[in-house]
Design a protein around this motif. Structure first.
Motif, PDB file in Angstrom:
ATOM      1  N   UNK A 132      -2.841  -9.372   2.270  1.00 33.25           N
ATOM      2  CA  UNK A 132      -2.919 -10.488   3.224  1.00 33.25           C
ATOM      3  C   UNK A 132      -1.544 -11.121   3.434  1.00 33.25           C
ATOM      4  N   UNK A 133      -0.783 -11.288   2.371  1.00 34.44           N
ATOM      5  CA  UNK A 133       0.531 -11.918   2.504  1.00 34.44           C
ATOM      6  C   UNK A 133       1.528 -11.011   3.225  1.00 34.44           C
ATOM      7  N   UNK A 134       1.319  -9.693   3.120  1.00 38.69           N
ATOM      8  CA  UNK A 134       2.237  -8.747   3.761  1.00 38.69           C
ATOM      9  C   UNK A 134       1.922  -8.565   5.237  1.00 38.69           C
ATOM     10  N   UNK A 135       0.631  -8.410   5.565  1.00 35.87           N
ATOM     11  CA  UNK A 135       0.241  -8.053   6.934  1.00 35.87           C
ATOM     12  C   UNK A 135      -0.440  -9.191   7.701  1.00 35.87           C
ATOM     13  N   UNK A 136      -0.737 -10.290   6.995  1.00 35.69           N
ATOM     14  CA  UNK A 136      -1.331 -11.479   7.629  1.00 35.69           C
ATOM     15  C   UNK A 136      -2.714 -11.225   8.223  1.00 35.69           C
ATOM     16  N   UNK A 137      -3.390 -10.231   7.719  1.00 36.28           N
ATOM     17  CA  UNK A 137      -4.792  -9.955   8.034  1.00 36.28           C
ATOM     18  C   UNK A 137      -5.468  -9.516   6.746  1.00 36.28           C
ATOM     19  N   UNK A 138      -6.795  -9.548   6.728  1.00 30.44           N
ATOM     20  CA  UNK A 138      -7.522  -9.081   5.547  1.00 30.44           C
ATOM     21  C   UNK A 138      -7.551  -7.564   5.500  1.00 30.44           C
ATOM     22  N   UNK A 139      -7.533  -7.009   4.291  1.00 31.30           N
ATOM     23  CA  UNK A 139      -7.725  -5.571   4.116  1.00 31.30           C
ATOM     24  C   UNK A 139      -9.140  -5.202   4.519  1.00 31.30           C
ATOM     25  N   UNK A 140      -9.301  -4.034   5.125  1.00 35.61           N
ATOM     26  CA  UNK A 140     -10.627  -3.546   5.492  1.00 35.61           C
ATOM     27  C   UNK A 140     -11.143  -2.631   4.384  1.00 35.61           C
ATOM     28  N   UNK A 141     -11.702  -1.494   4.734  1.00 35.02           N
ATOM     29  CA  UNK A 141     -12.355  -0.648   3.723  1.00 35.02           C
ATOM     30  C   UNK A 141     -11.384   0.250   2.971  1.00 35.02           C
ATOM     31  N   UNK A 142     -10.569   1.007   3.702  1.00 35.09           N
ATOM     32  CA  UNK A 142      -9.864   2.123   3.083  1.00 35.09           C
ATOM     33  C   UNK A 142      -8.400   1.881   2.763  1.00 35.09           C
ATOM     34  N   UNK A 143      -7.882   0.683   2.997  1.00 27.05           N
ATOM     35  CA  UNK A 143      -6.489   0.412   2.615  1.00 27.05           C
ATOM     36  C   UNK A 143      -6.299   0.663   1.128  1.00 27.05           C
ATOM     37  N   UNK A 144      -7.221   0.148   0.320  1.00 27.94           N
ATOM     38  CA  UNK A 144      -7.093   0.317  -1.125  1.00 27.94           C
ATOM     39  C   UNK A 144      -7.282   1.776  -1.524  1.00 27.94           C
ATOM     40  N   UNK A 145      -8.150   2.499  -0.807  1.00 26.14           N
ATOM     41  CA  UNK A 145      -8.348   3.912  -1.108  1.00 26.14           C
ATOM     42  C   UNK A 145      -7.084   4.724  -0.782  1.00 26.14           C
ATOM     43  N   UNK A 146      -6.407   4.366   0.298  1.00 24.56           N
ATOM     44  CA  UNK A 146      -5.169   5.055   0.628  1.00 24.56           C
ATOM     45  C   UNK A 146      -4.069   4.704  -0.362  1.00 24.56           C
ATOM     46  N   UNK A 147      -4.038   3.447  -0.787  1.00 29.17           N
ATOM     47  CA  UNK A 147      -3.083   3.046  -1.826  1.00 29.17           C
ATOM     48  C   UNK A 147      -3.338   3.856  -3.107  1.00 29.17           C
ATOM     49  N   UNK A 148      -4.586   3.858  -3.550  1.00 28.04           N
ATOM     50  CA  UNK A 148      -4.937   4.628  -4.746  1.00 28.04           C
ATOM     51  C   UNK A 148      -4.624   6.107  -4.573  1.00 28.04           C
ATOM     52  N   UNK A 149      -4.960   6.640  -3.382  1.00 22.90           N
ATOM     53  CA  UNK A 149      -4.740   8.063  -3.135  1.00 22.90           C
ATOM     54  C   UNK A 149      -3.282   8.448  -3.224  1.00 22.90           C
ATOM     55  N   UNK A 150      -2.408   7.593  -2.703  1.00 20.16           N
ATOM     56  CA  UNK A 150      -0.978   7.871  -2.778  1.00 20.16           C
ATOM     57  C   UNK A 150      -0.496   7.844  -4.222  1.00 20.16           C
ATOM     58  N   UNK A 151      -0.977   6.883  -4.980  1.00 24.86           N
ATOM     59  CA  UNK A 151      -0.607   6.803  -6.389  1.00 24.86           C
ATOM     60  C   UNK A 151      -1.138   8.005  -7.171  1.00 24.86           C
ATOM     61  N   UNK A 152      -2.362   8.433  -6.853  1.00 25.39           N
ATOM     62  CA  UNK A 152      -2.925   9.616  -7.503  1.00 25.39           C
ATOM     63  C   UNK A 152      -2.114  10.856  -7.179  1.00 25.39           C
ATOM     64  N   UNK A 153      -1.687  10.975  -5.911  1.00 24.01           N
ATOM     65  CA  UNK A 153      -0.891  12.120  -5.474  1.00 24.01           C
ATOM     66  C   UNK A 153       0.401  12.210  -6.271  1.00 24.01           C
TER      67      UNK A 153
END
Length: 373
Positions: free
Chosen positions: A293-314
């Motif tokens: 929220x502080x970075x993009x000034x909107x709320x995260x939706x469904x898959x932002x966290x999944x993409x974050x996790x996925x990149x870290x897993x990769x």
């Protein structure tokens, strides 16, 4: 003279080793998402999650095979179009990307999956259509819960919590909406819920009034809509405007803050499921939501966290394999277990999560909230 040569050779070897260890490798990551059009909110949400992860990774000293990795994101707008998605896929492959995230839409992910499979690069996607991982492509890893797992939970909720005896099923004729509506029909029947009818809408339709006669005639206990946030919000608002009070169930693609913002108070009787732990229930989840929220000034939706996790897993897989070779990374992901913010990433032989997490949600005052009986 020989001793001097040996000493010089030794120094050269040391300097060469230092140079290699201080070398840098640029690692390109592709992202195929709808960055414009009706689903751009979801596409940009996915892209934003990746950007947060890459910012964190580049701030660290990630060393693989004696080289510091510098990650670069190639974000491509597939416009939710299979034809555009195909062009995007070939472009991402041509740039020698080590992996690709997306596509977001099943209608895009299904046809382009053959391109990424032929190139043998990891495809990490939230696309929910179960058929995606039934093709025998070893490079596909679904970073979200598949539709069958989500819809099974939702249909059980309809029966056990909402006491539904009859359901009307609607879909938007897309490669996402149609199959999830089929799944709900199957799972609802297994739960003992009678299917009172199956209706269709066009994905770009904005007038749902033609549906209301069937709804009033059938008098179902619940309606299930296989569609995205825009369609779900339109249906919820128009039902309310016509005085039809009924529980509306929607798939994970509509289980977002965006849906709440579009529908407002009309979403009070809407229920849905996500393949995440409730992020507000953990320190890591709350920190992610606040930072997003502080970075993009909107709320995260469904898959932002999944993409974050996925990149870290990769990247975790790259470190364990000590390689950025896509084939070695694929093999490592197949045999690894990664604990992320949203859940555990460990895969079965098809590329689906072994232990999916499913959480139920509803809406209050236009905001998505965890359903708590």
């Amino acid at each position: 003279m020989k001793a001097t040569f040996s000493i010089l050779a030794g120094f050269l070897l040391i300097f060469s080793s230092i140079a290699r260890s201080q070398g840098q490798e640029v690692v390109r990551i592709g992202d195929s998402a709808p960055l414009t059009g009706p689903q751009q909110m979801s596409g940009r949400d996915n892209d934003n999650g990746l950007r947060l992860a890459i910012t964190d990774l580049n701030a660290k000293r990630i060393i693989v095979n004696n080289r510091k990795l510098q990650f670069e994101l190639d974000s491509e707008d597939d416009k939710s179009s299979p034809a555009v998605g195909m062009r995007v896929a070939h472009r991402i492959v041509d740039t020698k990307a080590v992996a690709v995230f997306g596509p977001f839409n099943s209608s895009v992910a299904l046809p382009v999956s053959s391109v990424y499979h032929a190139a043998n690069i990891p495809m990490l996607t939230p696309a929910a259509n179960p058929s995606l991982t039934q093709q025998g492509f070893h490079n596909i890893f679904r970073i979200d819960t598949n539709a069958r797992q989500l819809i099974g939970t939702l249909s059980n909720f309809a029966k056990q919590s909402l006491q539904a005896k009859g359901a009307l099923v609607i879909d938007d004729r897309t490669a996402y909406g149609g199959p999830v509506a089929d799944l709900f029909t199957k799972e609802a029947i297994a739960e003992g819920i009678q299917i009172d009818g199956r209706l269709h809408i066009d994905a770009n339709e904005i007038n749902y009034k033609p549906l209301f006669k069937a709804i009033k005639d059938k008098k179902p206990d619940v309606i299930f809509l296989g569609g995205y946030a825009m369609q779900s919000a339109l249906l919820a608002k128009q039902l309310r405007a016509h005085g039809i009070k009924i529980n509306l169930l929607v798939g994970d693609a509509a289980c977002t803050q965006y849906m709440g913002a579009l529908s407002g108070a009309a979403a009070a009787n809407v229920y849905c499921a996500q393949g995440n732990r409730p992020l507000e229930d953990s320190d890591a989840g709350r920190a992610f939501l606040a930072r997003y929220k502080s970075t993009y000034h909107v709320d995260a939706l469904v898959d932002a966290v999944r993409n974050y996790d996925g990149m870290m897993m990769l990247v975790d897989a790259m470190q364990k394999a000590n390689s950025t070779d896509p084939a070695k990374v694929i093999s490592q992901i197949e045999n690894s277990r990664y604990e992320g913010i949203a859940g555990v990433y460990e895969y079965d032989s098809k590329g689906d999560l072994k232990s999916p997490t499913v959480s139920l949600y509803t809406f209050k005052d236009g905001r998505l909230i965890t359903y708590r009986p």
